[in-house]
Structure formats: C-alpha cells, structure tokens
Design an enzyme around this catalytic site. Sequence first.
Site, PDB file in Angstrom:
ATOM      1  N   ASP A 164      29.685  -0.635 -14.897  1.00  0.00           N
ATOM      2  CA  ASP A 164      30.608  -0.189 -15.943  1.00  0.00           C
ATOM      3  C   ASP A 164      31.963  -0.874 -15.823  1.00  0.00           C
ATOM      4  O   ASP A 164      32.618  -1.152 -16.825  1.00  0.00           O
ATOM      5  CB  ASP A 164      30.785   1.333 -15.887  1.00  0.00           C
ATOM      6  CG  ASP A 164      29.487   2.069 -16.169  1.00  0.00           C
ATOM      7  OD1 ASP A 164      28.860   1.755 -17.196  1.00  0.00           O
ATOM      8  OD2 ASP A 164      29.101   2.938 -15.380  1.00  0.00           O
ATOM      9  N   HIS A 201      28.649   4.594  -7.290  1.00  0.00           N
ATOM     10  CA  HIS A 201      27.578   4.995  -8.202  1.00  0.00           C
ATOM     11  C   HIS A 201      26.814   6.155  -7.582  1.00  0.00           C
ATOM     12  O   HIS A 201      26.585   6.179  -6.374  1.00  0.00           O
ATOM     13  CB  HIS A 201      26.630   3.815  -8.469  1.00  0.00           C
ATOM     14  CG  HIS A 201      25.761   4.000  -9.665  1.00  0.00           C
ATOM     15  ND1 HIS A 201      24.608   4.756  -9.636  1.00  0.00           N
ATOM     16  CD2 HIS A 201      25.879   3.532 -10.937  1.00  0.00           C
ATOM     17  CE1 HIS A 201      24.046   4.737 -10.834  1.00  0.00           C
ATOM     18  NE2 HIS A 201      24.796   4.005 -11.643  1.00  0.00           N
TER      19      HIS A 201
END
Length: 322
Positions: free
Chosen positions: A307, A249
Amino acid sequence: TYIDGNKGILLYRGYPIDQLAERGDFLESCYLLLYGELPTKQEKHDFDRCIMQHTMVHEQFARFFHGFRRDSHPMAVMVACLGAMSAFYHDSIDITDPQQRMIASVRLISKVPTLAAMAYKYSIGQAFVYPRNDLSYAANFLRMCFSVPCEGYNINSVLTRAMDRIFTLHADHEQNASTSTVRLAGSSGANPFACIAAGVACLWGPAHGGANEACLKMLQEIGSVERIPEFIARAKDKNDPFHLMGFGHRVYKNYDPRAKIMQKTCHEVLKELNIQDDPLLDIAMELEKIALNDEYFVEKKLYPNVDFYSGITLKALGFPTE
C-alpha cells in the site's frame, strides 16, 4: 491463492507473484485464477481478444452517472455501478449456469476499468472516453482516465507496465475481507454483479482497500521531510495513538512479496516522469530509507508494504488521493 506470511510467500495457483508480475501481464493472471493453469499462446490471444471486445458499457450508464454529485466518493459510485450491471446484463446472472458465470466474469474483468475511468472523468467534469480494443488492458485504462478529446494521447510503456503490475499484485489475496464478503453474498444465491458490489463496499474500508489512500493522507499530515523525526518518535511511543500507515502487514511477518515488486515499479515510474520536486514523494522516500535502516522498524519487521508503494505510484501516475 497460497500465502506464507512468515516466509513472505504469495502464490497464485502455485505460481510466485513476482514471476507473474515481472514476466506476464494482468490478463494472464486472470486466466490463471479462472482456469487454474497459465494459458498457451493461442489461449492467451483468444482470452485477451474476448476481454477487449467486452470493454464497452451500455450507453445508458452515461445517464446513470449524472444521478451522482460530482464530489461523490468513487467507491460509492463503483458500488452503485456494479450493482446496476445486473440490471443491464440480466442474461448472465444465473449462478447455477456455468456458461453464465463465465460470461459474468468476463464482463466484470472487462467493464470495471471502463466504469472506474468514467467515475474519475465524471468527478472532474471531463467527457467520458470510450475504450479502444487495439490497446492493452492497462494502456486502455490509463487512456480512458487521462486522455481528452481535444488532443492526442501517447501510450507510455513504463507507466502502462506499472499500472499492469498494480492490477496483477492486487488480483487476489486469499481469504481477505472483500473476498469473504463476495463469498458470503454468493452463498445466498445472489448474482455475480451484486456479490462483487458487496465486495467493493467492503474494500472501501480504510483497513482494506483504503490503506493506500490513508497512507497518502498520512504523508500530507507529516507535511515536510523536517517533521519526519517527530512522527517517527510518535510511532515508537506506545502511549501515542498515531500509527505509520503503509508499514508492516497483518499477514506478512516478513517482507510483503508484493512490496518488493511495487518498490521497483515505483522507482521506475518516478524516474520515467522525472519527479524530483513533489514534497509528498520526498517524505515517502525519506520514510522508506528510515524504515529499512532504523533498528526499531527492522526488529519489529515493519517494512514498507504494498500500500505504501502503490499509493505513491498511483499519485505519480496522476490519480488524485481521494
């Protein structure tokens, strides 16, 4: 919202995301974000009732949908529908009026799931399903998406809780791209519906809201568990443009706090639905195992992110990748 990417911390108005997702529900987080404090029992009851009484959309929206092709991307449909809300609800577009701003907020929170469900139903040629005020926010959304008029629909508490957590975990994430877009549009004095439509257009991008869709497409590209080592090797090769979607991330240099909750939720859903023979989910579970144990991924802190797990969970719930 406060984020500490190095420590893996995400707070909504000072409250840790894991507490909000595990102990509360999405509408409680909405109240917190709108008013700055968690609601009392009575305030929660009144707020929930207010939201659920605004879930219906103008009947002309049904005709509005028929202007789209059936294979239109749902984000294109949502951008159009949200922009159109300012034409249907023009009594709440004055941003200088605090009361109108709050009414617009309530309408957006309550009606967007209805419009999203309508977009899905339209894409598969099924009849629109009206909301029910006696159901919870997440249960209502799942029912509008997956029930059909010719048979009953049973509410599954595990799936409903998973959907609610997905809503909560994505409710806010500081000054991200879509939030910045909404604020930029709002700075011109544009009405709230137009601003949110602009934010949704930004969210459409694969580097933002499209990340979980891209993750599932990557799993489809891998194709089988046997091919995973090949793609892992490509991900480690600096000269290969291939990237493993759903890992690491830009903000979190530690484990994404939302991913921990989503991981647990994902496994709860898979267990509840007894999903054991889906090749994409088999690939995802093997990738997860490798990422959590492979020295390369651990050193670079390329942990599975929100995600990765939300894409798998949404697929298991029945939402098509597109």
